[in-house]
Design a protein around this motif. Sequence first.
Motif, PDB file in Angstrom:
ATOM      1  N   ILE A  24       0.850  -1.204   0.000  1.00 10.53           N
ATOM      2  CA  ILE A  24       0.000   0.000   0.000  1.00 10.53           C
ATOM      3  C   ILE A  24       0.874   1.239   0.000  1.00 10.53           C
ATOM      4  O   ILE A  24       0.603   2.213  -0.706  1.00 10.53           O
ATOM      5  N   THR A  25       1.949   1.208   0.774  1.00 10.73           N
ATOM      6  CA  THR A  25       2.846   2.372   0.825  1.00 10.73           C
ATOM      7  C   THR A  25       3.446   2.645  -0.549  1.00 10.73           C
ATOM      8  O   THR A  25       3.487   3.784  -1.012  1.00 10.73           O
ATOM      9  N   VAL A  26       3.884   1.582  -1.205  1.00  9.61           N
ATOM     10  CA  VAL A  26       4.486   1.746  -2.542  1.00  9.61           C
ATOM     11  C   VAL A  26       3.457   2.299  -3.521  1.00  9.61           C
ATOM     12  O   VAL A  26       3.741   3.206  -4.295  1.00  9.61           O
ATOM     13  N   LEU A  27       2.239   1.760  -3.479  1.00 13.79           N
ATOM     14  CA  LEU A  27       1.187   2.205  -4.395  1.00 13.79           C
ATOM     15  C   LEU A  27       0.872   3.676  -4.185  1.00 13.79           C
ATOM     16  O   LEU A  27       0.741   4.440  -5.147  1.00 13.79           O
ATOM     17  N   VAL A  28       0.739   4.048  -2.920  1.00 15.48           N
ATOM     18  CA  VAL A  28       0.400   5.442  -2.632  1.00 15.48           C
ATOM     19  C   VAL A  28       1.514   6.357  -3.128  1.00 15.48           C
ATOM     20  O   VAL A  28       1.269   7.390  -3.754  1.00 15.48           O
ATOM     21  N   PHE A  29       2.740   5.943  -2.884  1.00 13.38           N
ATOM     22  CA  PHE A  29       3.883   6.759  -3.306  1.00 13.38           C
ATOM     23  C   PHE A  29       3.917   6.896  -4.821  1.00 13.38           C
ATOM     24  O   PHE A  29       4.089   7.985  -5.365  1.00 13.38           O
ATOM     25  N   ALA A  30       3.715   5.751  -5.504  1.00 13.17           N
ATOM     26  CA  ALA A  30       3.772   5.756  -6.975  1.00 13.17           C
ATOM     27  C   ALA A  30       2.671   6.614  -7.563  1.00 13.17           C
ATOM     28  O   ALA A  30       2.894   7.397  -8.485  1.00 13.17           O
ATOM     29  N   SER A  31       1.465   6.490  -7.037  1.00 12.53           N
ATOM     30  CA  SER A  31       0.352   7.252  -7.607  1.00 12.53           C
ATOM     31  C   SER A  31       0.525   8.737  -7.323  1.00 12.53           C
ATOM     32  O   SER A  31       0.207   9.570  -8.145  1.00 12.53           O
ATOM     33  N   SER A  32       1.038   9.047  -6.137  1.00 12.77           N
ATOM     34  CA  SER A  32       1.215  10.476  -5.854  1.00 12.77           C
ATOM     35  C   SER A  32       2.311  11.047  -6.731  1.00 12.77           C
ATOM     36  O   SER A  32       2.252  12.180  -7.173  1.00 12.77           O
ATOM     37  N   THR A  33       3.327  10.227  -7.032  1.00 12.78           N
ATOM     38  CA  THR A  33       4.386  10.683  -7.938  1.00 12.78           C
ATOM     39  C   THR A  33       3.821  10.903  -9.335  1.00 12.78           C
ATOM     40  O   THR A  33       4.106  11.896  -9.994  1.00 12.78           O
ATOM     41  N   ALA A  34       2.955   9.942  -9.760  1.00  7.91           N
ATOM     42  CA  ALA A  34       2.366  10.060 -11.098  1.00  7.91           C
ATOM     43  C   ALA A  34       1.466  11.284 -11.184  1.00  7.91           C
ATOM     44  O   ALA A  34       1.453  11.998 -12.173  1.00  7.91           O
ATOM     45  N   LEU A  35       0.693  11.495 -10.099  1.00  9.32           N
ATOM     46  CA  LEU A  35      -0.223  12.639 -10.109  1.00  9.32           C
ATOM     47  C   LEU A  35       0.539  13.943 -10.156  1.00  9.32           C
ATOM     48  O   LEU A  35       0.091  14.899 -10.766  1.00  9.32           O
ATOM     49  N   SER A  36       1.707  13.984  -9.478  1.00  3.62           N
ATOM     50  CA  SER A  36       2.393  15.256  -9.429  1.00  3.62           C
ATOM     51  C   SER A  36       3.304  15.443 -10.628  1.00  3.62           C
ATOM     52  O   SER A  36       3.862  16.512 -10.812  1.00  3.62           O
ATOM     53  N   ALA A  37       3.510  14.397 -11.473  1.00  5.27           N
ATOM     54  CA  ALA A  37       4.373  14.541 -12.646  1.00  5.27           C
ATOM     55  C   ALA A  37       3.714  15.528 -13.596  1.00  5.27           C
ATOM     56  O   ALA A  37       2.495  15.517 -13.780  1.00  5.27           O
ATOM     57  N   PRO A  38       4.529  16.416 -14.222  1.00  2.00           N
ATOM     58  CA  PRO A  38       3.929  17.407 -15.112  1.00  2.00           C
ATOM     59  C   PRO A  38       3.322  16.743 -16.341  1.00  2.00           C
ATOM     60  O   PRO A  38       3.803  15.718 -16.817  1.00  2.00           O
ATOM     61  N   ALA A  39       2.276  17.366 -16.863  1.00  2.61           N
ATOM     62  CA  ALA A  39       1.675  16.889 -18.112  1.00  2.61           C
ATOM     63  C   ALA A  39       2.626  17.226 -19.245  1.00  2.61           C
ATOM     64  O   ALA A  39       3.105  18.349 -19.349  1.00  2.61           O
ATOM     65  N   GLU A  40       2.921  16.246 -20.068  1.00  5.49           N
ATOM     66  CA  GLU A  40       3.874  16.462 -21.156  1.00  5.49           C
ATOM     67  C   GLU A  40       3.115  16.739 -22.451  1.00  5.49           C
ATOM     68  O   GLU A  40       2.415  15.865 -22.960  1.00  5.49           O
ATOM     69  N   VAL A  41       3.266  17.934 -22.932  1.00  9.03           N
ATOM     70  CA  VAL A  41       2.601  18.328 -24.182  1.00  9.03           C
ATOM     71  C   VAL A  41       3.595  18.132 -25.314  1.00  9.03           C
ATOM     72  O   VAL A  41       4.656  18.761 -25.341  1.00  9.03           O
ATOM     73  N   ARG A  42       3.244  17.232 -26.252  1.00 12.01           N
ATOM     74  CA  ARG A  42       4.147  16.920 -27.349  1.00 12.01           C
ATOM     75  C   ARG A  42       3.741  17.700 -28.598  1.00 12.01           C
ATOM     76  O   ARG A  42       2.592  17.613 -29.029  1.00 12.01           O
ATOM     77  N   ILE A  43       4.708  18.448 -29.128  1.00 11.24           N
ATOM     78  CA  ILE A  43       4.449  19.301 -30.296  1.00 11.24           C
ATOM     79  C   ILE A  43       5.269  18.792 -31.482  1.00 11.24           C
ATOM     80  O   ILE A  43       6.484  18.610 -31.371  1.00 11.24           O
ATOM     81  N   LEU A  44       4.572  18.586 -32.607  1.00 13.46           N
ATOM     82  CA  LEU A  44       5.281  18.222 -33.846  1.00 13.46           C
ATOM     83  C   LEU A  44       5.586  19.498 -34.619  1.00 13.46           C
ATOM     84  O   LEU A  44       4.718  20.356 -34.770  1.00 13.46           O
ATOM     85  N   ALA A  45       6.816  19.592 -35.127  1.00 10.26           N
ATOM     86  CA  ALA A  45       7.175  20.778 -35.920  1.00 10.26           C
ATOM     87  C   ALA A  45       8.102  20.357 -37.047  1.00 10.26           C
ATOM     88  O   ALA A  45       8.844  19.379 -36.931  1.00 10.26           O
ATOM     89  N   LEU A  46       8.066  21.142 -38.131  1.00  4.55           N
ATOM     90  CA  LEU A  46       8.935  20.836 -39.276  1.00  4.55           C
ATOM     91  C   LEU A  46      10.373  21.170 -38.934  1.00  4.55           C
ATOM     92  O   LEU A  46      10.654  22.179 -38.279  1.00  4.55           O
ATOM     93  N   SER A  47      11.257  20.375 -39.452  1.00  7.32           N
ATOM     94  CA  SER A  47      12.677  20.653 -39.322  1.00  7.32           C
ATOM     95  C   SER A  47      12.992  21.955 -40.060  1.00  7.32           C
ATOM     96  O   SER A  47      12.493  22.184 -41.155  1.00  7.32           O
ATOM     97  N   GLY A  48      13.777  22.799 -39.421  1.00 12.43           N
ATOM     98  CA  GLY A  48      14.084  24.090 -40.050  1.00 12.43           C
ATOM     99  C   GLY A  48      13.763  25.201 -39.055  1.00 12.43           C
ATOM    100  O   GLY A  48      13.737  24.970 -37.843  1.00 12.43           O
ATOM    101  N   PRO A  49      13.509  26.423 -39.546  1.00 11.58           N
ATOM    102  CA  PRO A  49      13.233  27.512 -38.601  1.00 11.58           C
ATOM    103  C   PRO A  49      12.025  27.219 -37.704  1.00 11.58           C
ATOM    104  O   PRO A  49      11.995  27.644 -36.545  1.00 11.58           O
ATOM    105  N   GLU A  50      11.054  26.494 -38.226  1.00  5.15           N
ATOM    106  CA  GLU A  50       9.858  26.189 -37.425  1.00  5.15           C
ATOM    107  C   GLU A  50      10.231  25.470 -36.138  1.00  5.15           C
ATOM    108  O   GLU A  50       9.843  25.883 -35.037  1.00  5.15           O
ATOM    109  N   ALA A  51      10.971  24.370 -36.276  1.00  7.06           N
ATOM    110  CA  ALA A  51      11.337  23.587 -35.088  1.00  7.06           C
ATOM    111  C   ALA A  51      12.292  24.365 -34.189  1.00  7.06           C
ATOM    112  O   ALA A  51      12.234  24.238 -32.963  1.00  7.06           O
ATOM    113  N   THR A  52      13.139  25.168 -34.800  1.00  3.53           N
ATOM    114  CA  THR A  52      14.100  25.956 -34.008  1.00  3.53           C
ATOM    115  C   THR A  52      13.358  26.882 -33.056  1.00  3.53           C
ATOM    116  O   THR A  52      13.689  26.965 -31.867  1.00  3.53           O
TER     117      THR A  52
END
Lengths: 433, 287
Positions: A24-52
């Motif tokens: 239970i301790t491990v589960l609580v720790f893991a879930s709280s870690t997951a909950l506090s992990a930042p949301a990762e927003v993935r952006i696709l961009a063209l190689s070149g000035p756009e991605a830069t």
Amino acid sequence: MLVNRRQPARSMRGRHWFVAVVSITVLVFASSTALSAPAEVRILALSGPEATYVRQAAEYYNQRVGPSENIRIQVEELGREGYFERVTTSLLSRSPAFDVAWVLNTMVGQFARAGVVENLDPYFKDPKLFPYSFDNYLPVAIEGVRIDGKVYAVPLWISTQFLYYRADLISDPQALDTWEGFLQTARRFTRSHNPSSPTEYGATIQGRRFVTLPKEFYIYMWSFGGDFFTNGRPSLNSPAAVNALTFYVDLLRRHRVVPPDAVNYEYSQVLNALLTGKVAMAIQWDAAYNELKKNLGDKIAIRATPAGPGGRAAFTHWYGAVINAASRQRREAFRVLAWMTSDPQGSVLLGRMGLPVPARSVLLNPEVVAVNPHWAFMYDFIAKSGRSEPSISAWPEVEQTLINALSAALAGEMTPEDALGQANRTLGQAISR
Amino acid sequence: MTIPASDRYVAWLMVAGAAAALAGVTLYPFMMALRMSFLDIRLINYLRNPPFAELANYRALINDPFALRSALVTLGFVAATVSVQLVLGSAAALMLNHRQMPARGLVLALALLPMVISPAVAGYMNRILLDYLHGPVPWALRSLGLPAPLGEPLPAFITAVLVDTWQWAPFIMLLVFAGLRSLPAELVEAAQLDGASFWRLLWFIILPVLRPVLGIAVLLRATDAIRTFDTLYILTGGGPGSSTATVSIYLYQLFASGRFGEASAGAVLLLVVLGAALRPALRHVVS
């Protein structure tokens, strides 16, 4: 002999309790870690000035802004060739592998009608997600991504094409105000016409069988008096448009004032041709300005593209950022885009980096314009002469036919009249559907 | 000798997994493409119920001038690349097999290098080398009065054939070299003792014995050449005009512009035509 069975049972129960508590301790720790992990927003961009630009913005955001928003940006850079096809297949497959993608304004309509990108109206109306003024965006940019009355993309980069020319070589740039003057200047700076020319060719074109080819041709077409529609009917093969294409093709095939393999050139090759001094002038995207200025300094200057019988035309399009309808963090993705384009800190940061966000807070910001002096000119040019492609959902089909037809005309496989006739038929079929 | 039923059962069981995987990656996509070829399916209605289109997609392809051009370009590309690569690869193999060939292993390794480069990288590499303003190859060609390699349709087509040859002739060389190494030495010695010249030896002894190997080489290269996409797309985008726009590029562009129904119809047509053309060739090679 009696066997004491109580001792083994008691020790087994104790062991069970211990395992349960640890689990239970491990589960609580893991879930709280997951909950506090930042949301990762993935952006696709063209190689070149756009991605830069996106990478630089992401670096700043992840360090200074993301921690308080509990959001982190991850940028995925894809090669220019095949980028839009990759975005299309990913969106259609309803893959949540990315949250945001850069797309051209002409593509937003089909994605919106296919139901694969998010309608952003509710997000813009939510003050928690968008505590800024919607009127900050340039109306022309918003209208381009408004489909059936709803906004489906956040305008990210307004773009046009200038005539870049060697100011140290061309002493009478006023001659470049007309196509005839442009041609004469190009001849003067082509070594096969003028052996004492400092450049090998007077100009170049973006003739590669790619999306940039028609976008350069439209400048010629509009300035010669042609248009996609006249009185509501397709008119890509009007006499004015045919004259425009004939002039364009003749630069390569008759006058030979552009490199012979300009039929294989797009952004990078035109940029290199200017950077290495092989050509005296070229119509090129605004994105090239900073790099050209950095390398050539005052030797390079910009002007409006030449005018013809139809006046002057500034081809205008913009990248928009669409949110994948299958994304699992659409709200977070929108927060990032709102920061990039409307936040006083974020949008100005991007503006100072060189990204012309189509927002008043950026394009008319004196602090930003001081770092990007060509933006004042660009804003004025677009305001006076800006024109863009029609917003129809079948536009990619029409564009592909145009690419094939224009390339065939440049290669001498089709006459300009036949090439534009083919394209006009496709346009007619597209709007009748 | 009859195989016991239990052994046959085990044999089928062992093949079943691979067959299922093969069906999954070939039969399923083909059935999907076949279905889509009869639908008016585009990007905007892909996730909705696209209507039945009968043979409209096939008719659209037949009426599209770019479709016919791409088919002719593909035929020309396959014929040119296979024949040039066959001749060059075989000649290189014969040289490599010569008993006085020095550093055979090193030469073979170097000759195979182009084959291990990714076709997309090969395309980029050659695009830079062949750039008229900056590339070393056009600079050399100009001094000989030759045109820009990628400037006009015919030179661009020839250049595409040469780039493909540079990358894949070593493959033919490898196959033929392996065939030559397994050639019965007594045949060659007997012919030489009888006073046969090199050309008679080649024409009457070596080539007939190598015919199966050459047949397989031609078959493999022809199917590869038909499918060539990445190198050409990167090198020229299919241009100038449609001079290097093979069927693969044409179908890709149909798909990229959202014309899924027509792209699927094109893929089905290609499969049918290839199947009809390759069946006799395959039978000949196998026999």
